[in-house]
Write an enzyme that holds these catalytic residues in place. Sequence first.
Site, short mmCIF file in Angstrom:
data_model
loop_
_atom_site.label_atom_id
_atom_site.label_comp_id
_atom_site.label_asym_id
_atom_site.label_seq_id
_atom_site.Cartn_x
_atom_site.Cartn_y
_atom_site.Cartn_z
N ASP A 1 -0.44 4.30 0.52
CA ASP A 1 -0.97 5.34 1.41
C ASP A 1 -0.31 5.25 2.78
O ASP A 1 0.25 4.21 3.14
CB ASP A 1 -2.50 5.24 1.54
CG ASP A 1 -2.97 3.93 2.18
OD1 ASP A 1 -2.39 2.87 1.88
OD2 ASP A 1 -3.91 3.96 3.00
N ARG B 1 -9.81 -5.80 18.01
CA ARG B 1 -8.92 -6.68 17.23
C ARG B 1 -9.45 -8.09 17.39
O ARG B 1 -9.74 -8.51 18.52
CB ARG B 1 -7.48 -6.58 17.74
CG ARG B 1 -6.83 -5.23 17.54
CD ARG B 1 -6.43 -4.96 16.09
NE ARG B 1 -6.07 -3.56 15.94
CZ ARG B 1 -5.48 -3.05 14.87
NH1 ARG B 1 -5.20 -3.82 13.82
NH2 ARG B 1 -5.21 -1.77 14.81
N SER C 1 -3.36 -5.65 11.69
CA SER C 1 -4.32 -6.15 10.71
C SER C 1 -3.97 -5.67 9.31
O SER C 1 -3.48 -4.54 9.14
CB SER C 1 -5.72 -5.62 11.05
OG SER C 1 -6.04 -5.89 12.39
N GLU D 1 -5.24 1.20 2.24
CA GLU D 1 -5.10 0.18 3.30
C GLU D 1 -5.32 0.80 4.66
O GLU D 1 -5.95 0.20 5.53
CB GLU D 1 -3.69 -0.45 3.23
CG GLU D 1 -3.56 -1.73 4.06
CD GLU D 1 -3.18 -1.52 5.52
OE1 GLU D 1 -3.28 -2.47 6.29
OE2 GLU D 1 -2.78 -0.39 5.89
N HIS E 1 0.83 -1.21 0.00
CA HIS E 1 0.00 0.00 0.00
C HIS E 1 0.86 1.25 0.00
O HIS E 1 1.85 1.32 0.74
CB HIS E 1 -1.03 0.00 1.14
CG HIS E 1 -0.48 0.05 2.54
ND1 HIS E 1 -0.27 1.22 3.21
CD2 HIS E 1 -0.12 -0.93 3.40
CE1 HIS E 1 0.18 0.97 4.44
NE2 HIS E 1 0.29 -0.33 4.57
N ASP F 1 4.60 -6.16 4.93
CA ASP F 1 3.91 -5.05 5.61
C ASP F 1 3.64 -5.44 7.06
O ASP F 1 2.68 -4.98 7.67
CB ASP F 1 2.60 -4.74 4.87
CG ASP F 1 1.96 -3.43 5.34
OD1 ASP F 1 2.70 -2.55 5.84
OD2 ASP F 1 0.73 -3.30 5.22
N HIS G 1 2.83 4.62 12.37
CA HIS G 1 1.63 5.38 12.78
C HIS G 1 1.96 6.48 13.80
O HIS G 1 1.06 7.17 14.26
CB HIS G 1 0.52 4.48 13.35
CG HIS G 1 -0.04 3.50 12.36
ND1 HIS G 1 -1.30 2.96 12.48
CD2 HIS G 1 0.47 2.98 11.22
CE1 HIS G 1 -1.53 2.13 11.47
NE2 HIS G 1 -0.45 2.13 10.69
N HIS H 1 -24.68 25.94 31.47
CA HIS H 1 -23.97 26.34 32.68
C HIS H 1 -24.08 25.19 33.69
O HIS H 1 -25.19 24.76 34.00
CB HIS H 1 -24.62 27.62 33.21
CG HIS H 1 -23.85 28.24 34.34
ND1 HIS H 1 -23.72 27.65 35.57
CD2 HIS H 1 -23.20 29.43 34.42
CE1 HIS H 1 -23.01 28.44 36.37
NE2 HIS H 1 -22.67 29.54 35.68
N ASP I 1 6.05 1.61 6.94
CA ASP I 1 4.64 1.26 6.69
C ASP I 1 4.05 2.17 5.63
O ASP I 1 3.51 3.20 5.94
CB ASP I 1 3.87 1.36 8.02
CG ASP I 1 2.43 0.90 7.93
OD1 ASP I 1 2.05 0.33 6.90
OD2 ASP I 1 1.69 1.12 8.91
N1 BES Z 1 1.34 -2.62 8.19
C1 BES Z 1 0.29 -2.41 9.09
C2 BES Z 1 -0.12 -3.64 9.85
C3 BES Z 1 0.97 -4.32 10.63
C4 BES Z 1 2.09 -3.64 11.09
C5 BES Z 1 0.85 -5.63 10.91
C6 BES Z 1 3.07 -4.29 11.82
C7 BES Z 1 1.80 -6.27 11.64
C8 BES Z 1 2.92 -5.60 12.10
C9 BES Z 1 -0.90 -1.87 8.34
O1 BES Z 1 -0.56 -0.84 7.45
C10 BES Z 1 -1.85 -1.26 9.33
O2 BES Z 1 -1.49 -0.39 10.04
N2 BES Z 1 -3.09 -1.71 9.32
C11 BES Z 1 -4.12 -1.12 10.07
C12 BES Z 1 -5.40 -1.57 9.45
C13 BES Z 1 -6.60 -0.79 9.79
C14 BES Z 1 -6.47 0.67 9.58
C15 BES Z 1 -7.78 -1.34 9.02
C16 BES Z 1 -4.05 -1.54 11.52
O3 BES Z 1 -3.61 -2.65 11.85
O4 BES Z 1 -4.42 -0.72 12.38
MN MN Z 2 -0.23 0.95 8.77
#
Ligand code: BES
Ligand code: MN
Length: 446
Positions: free
Chosen positions: A76, A317, A388, A141, A74, A168, A416, A201, A107
Amino acid sequence: MTPELVDLFAFLRFPSVSTDSRHASDTRACAQWLIEKLSGMELTAKLHETPKHPIVIARNAHVEGRTTVMIYGHYDVQPVDPLNLWDRQPFEPEIRDGRIWARGATDNKGQMLAHILGVEKMLKEEGELPVNLIFLFEGEEEIGSPNLGPFLEAHKDELKCDVIAISDTGMAAPATPTLGYGLRGISCAEVILRGAKGDLHSGLFGGAVANPATAVAQLVASLHDLDGKVTVEGFYDKVREMEPWEREMAANTPGTADEDFLNVTGAPSLFGEQGYTAAERVWARPTLEINGIGGGYQGEGSKTVLPAEAMAKFSCRLVPDQDPDEIFEKLKTHLEKHCPKGVSMEILKEHGGKPYLADPQSGFGLCAQRALKAAFNKQPVLIREGGSIPIVQTFSDILGADTLLLGLALADAQIHAPNENFPVENFEAGIRLNQALLKELANPAN
Ligand code: BES
Ligand code: MN
């Protein structure tokens, strides 16, 4: 700087933040850059429009009888806020201490580009690839891949493949070749509680009408017991326990000890369901997290106000065999049942995705392990992931192919978060890994 790093820096400079509509044209420009890069490698590259961000597909000339490999990634990225916590500008990449610093470095741009450059190198050195290749890159993604599932459904014949590879996910520890064989699913929701028709208030009206901020706190507090176990009825009904070999393996995998979790997070202590190690909680237990909670005055000093509204955002999750839609319904039932008196409630369903679990010892799994060993000169480790990638189970459902998770993300990559980074070493290893992988997948019966 190497030509590979020049490419990576160019890719990282696009602020392709998928969730932010102000970046829609930057996201598109990033997809366009990929098209040019891939076309320059003599692949047939095509940009496909979706209701939001484009999908990029590229392929070599396919030859009957070869393994068809899809490589997904991905382009993005997540938003950069809080910007003031970055040591440098997130879209002006720099190398320091052997790492590339920028939003998307790990990422997923660094990991994804390693595959493109591995293919480029192989085409240059050998003239052709040993497999039929399909590159599939999306720009959504990080917002739950809303348009990729329907796209797969509409193009499933052209996208038919034997196996899918993705970098990823995580690498268990530095310089440790890692094959992921599981991902958690996800189910997101938001709740808004409303009281009076406007802010009031708190002296004149407090005590006479409900306070939505108090109500949201009560509602959120009703979701867990004191050990962090989710109290939503039926939440654990379909949870599959880990196999004994997995628990044994988890206990011996580098980077997965409780101590490692303490070090990486800097938390004062670990916390969670009794009877599980930190790795087990993350790999194979479901959670319900509050991602945001708010309402009322948050500025300097005090303000005696009774807010009209308060909110909370949730993400669960999920693990096999939980289903995101079913879990949302259970959460909704719980919220409705526990809604405090005196407020009205609105529940919004956000995106979701299924969990994924594969056999790391399958034919293609063994190819991946051999390729990892060749690229790192070390025996690979196997892990499940707490994160995920919602499209992975959809790949299996629609295309009928398993996914190999060849993770290059370190635990301290700060994905992130501010100061995201990717070791140059992992970028280079990813390029080698791609070449080894294509060679192994060409002869899966070895
Ligand atoms: N690459 C990540 C997921 C990830 C990172 C898995 C490190 C295992 C180890 C992916 O880009 C991600 O951040 N996914 C999101 C998905 C969500 C926004 C639907 C997540 O896991 O929060
Ligand atoms: Mn991510």
